[in-house]
Design an enzyme around this catalytic site. Sequence first.
Site, short mmCIF file in Angstrom:
data_model
loop_
_atom_site.label_atom_id
_atom_site.label_comp_id
_atom_site.label_asym_id
_atom_site.label_seq_id
_atom_site.Cartn_x
_atom_site.Cartn_y
_atom_site.Cartn_z
N ASP A 166 0.82 -1.20 0.00
CA ASP A 166 0.00 0.00 0.00
C ASP A 166 0.86 1.25 0.00
O ASP A 166 1.88 1.33 0.70
CB ASP A 166 -0.90 -0.01 1.25
CG ASP A 166 -1.84 1.17 1.31
OD1 ASP A 166 -2.70 1.29 0.42
OD2 ASP A 166 -1.71 1.99 2.25
N GLU B 16 1.36 -0.26 -4.94
CA GLU B 16 0.41 0.78 -5.32
C GLU B 16 1.14 2.11 -5.35
O GLU B 16 1.45 2.70 -4.31
CB GLU B 16 -0.75 0.86 -4.31
CG GLU B 16 -1.76 1.95 -4.65
CD GLU B 16 -2.43 2.56 -3.44
OE1 GLU B 16 -3.58 3.00 -3.56
OE2 GLU B 16 -1.80 2.62 -2.36
#
Length: 529
Positions: free
Chosen positions: A273, A303
């Site tokens: 993340d 990400e």
Amino acid sequence: MDSFQGRRGRGRGIAIGLAFLVCLSSLFALSFVNHATDKAAAQQEPVNGVIMQYFEWYSPNHGNHWNNMGADASHLSDIGITAVWIPPAYKGHVGTNDVGYGVYDLYDLGEFNQKGTVRTKYGTKAELQQAVSSLKSNQIDVYGDIVVNHLMGADENEDVLMREVNPYNRYEDISGDMIRSAATVYNYEARNNTYSSFKWRWYHFDGIDDYGRIFRFTEGPKGWDWEVSTENGNYDYLMGADLDFDHPEVVNEIKNWGVWLTNEIGLDGFRLDAVKHIKFDFMRDFVQHARNETGKELFTVGEYIGGLNELQHYLNRADRTMSLFDFPLRTNFAQASSSHGYYDMRNLANGTLVGADPVKAVTFVENHDTQPDRDDAHGDAVLEWFKPLAYAYILTREQGYPKVFYGDYYGTNGTNGRHINPLRDQLDPILLARKNNAYGTQHDYFDHPDLVGWTREGISSKPNSGLATLITNRLGGTKTMYVGSQHANETWIDVTGNRSGSVTIDSTGHGTFSVNDGSVSIWVPSGSN
């Protein structure tokens, strides 16, 4: 290390480097093959890899998510899902209402009574482990969501020396030093040192926010981590109490936790993340450390929300230890869907990671941050009418490792009457076309601004494989395309059901295929699905 993009051998395959793929792709049609660990899989037929992100932002907090996921494993395997990205599995700061990104305790997987609950939003640790077992028994890998940028919901406050910074230029101080109370004490008394005795204190963090104001800690040699995104001057700070990855205790604790989590759940890979906010070389080291300590290949995708140049820079700085989500491709999908037919479909791959570096591209149409029923959704919407076209693009082409969004497949539970309609009936034929037909040499027909197509010749080890895909954002029509002389005289049908009738492949391996206005058709040998 990280080249899972495309196909994976059932039961684990042999790691195949990119150079080897390039040399043999025309012979074996195995471009962008997933890593493998079982040598026996080398003799098995190829299997196209597909990730499903198995949650959406508004997944109900009834605690049955893990149970439902486990019960769904056989169905997922049937439609060609080979890996599942699970939501953050650890305790969030708002208990059962936390999607998982407001991390409180990384070691609490639904086992300890913290934040008013034992279970997380998704269920208990035991239920998670059972669900993972069910997925693995159906030959589905499990990718864990790794959220290590920040902590939230501290147990206590402590006084810390800090300065307020300009939120649009974090290098600019807009106050002098001051002592303020900061939520930076994490004792985890209910867990009572189980799995880890680490206690978080102010010096493990770089800064914190207070109702939109951002403060940088200044006592000692404190500063924002570098290298991170240069957006807002330095984009180390995102939310909560920002972890300091220049502090050796933080580095060691998070690395150790990554190994523990992999072993405790039985993970096969990671989704990282918010990597643009985390010291670039730490994420590289985190992945390499987990691979070394567990002996697993651990496919990893990060990400990083940004343009192609940013993605390529990150990949290079991380020594290409991971893949990245192709946000530029999704931007192109969004623009095409809202252009009223005026987007030039020949440009879908322009400025995208899958166009520039396909072996490192995880392609997608939607995720929990972009889903349009969120008020704070990232990016423009990919309109519903275009989603089957976009999924056909990522699922039936050779390039990239595609991800399907739970919310697109099953629908979402958005607030205020807003939601995504389930597209399962439209996506199933596309997924099955990838599973059964999308193999072999690819031929592209991006020769028209509205109506584009491509074919796959198929491979001998996959009987009845091969396909011809057409998509158009405006008027329908026909296109004559080559599918391989080995298919001469075969009858092909549109598995989407959008076009009736059939196409007979001529003696040279060509067929004339059709598609409706603003639609998609995927033609395959009759009887292959």
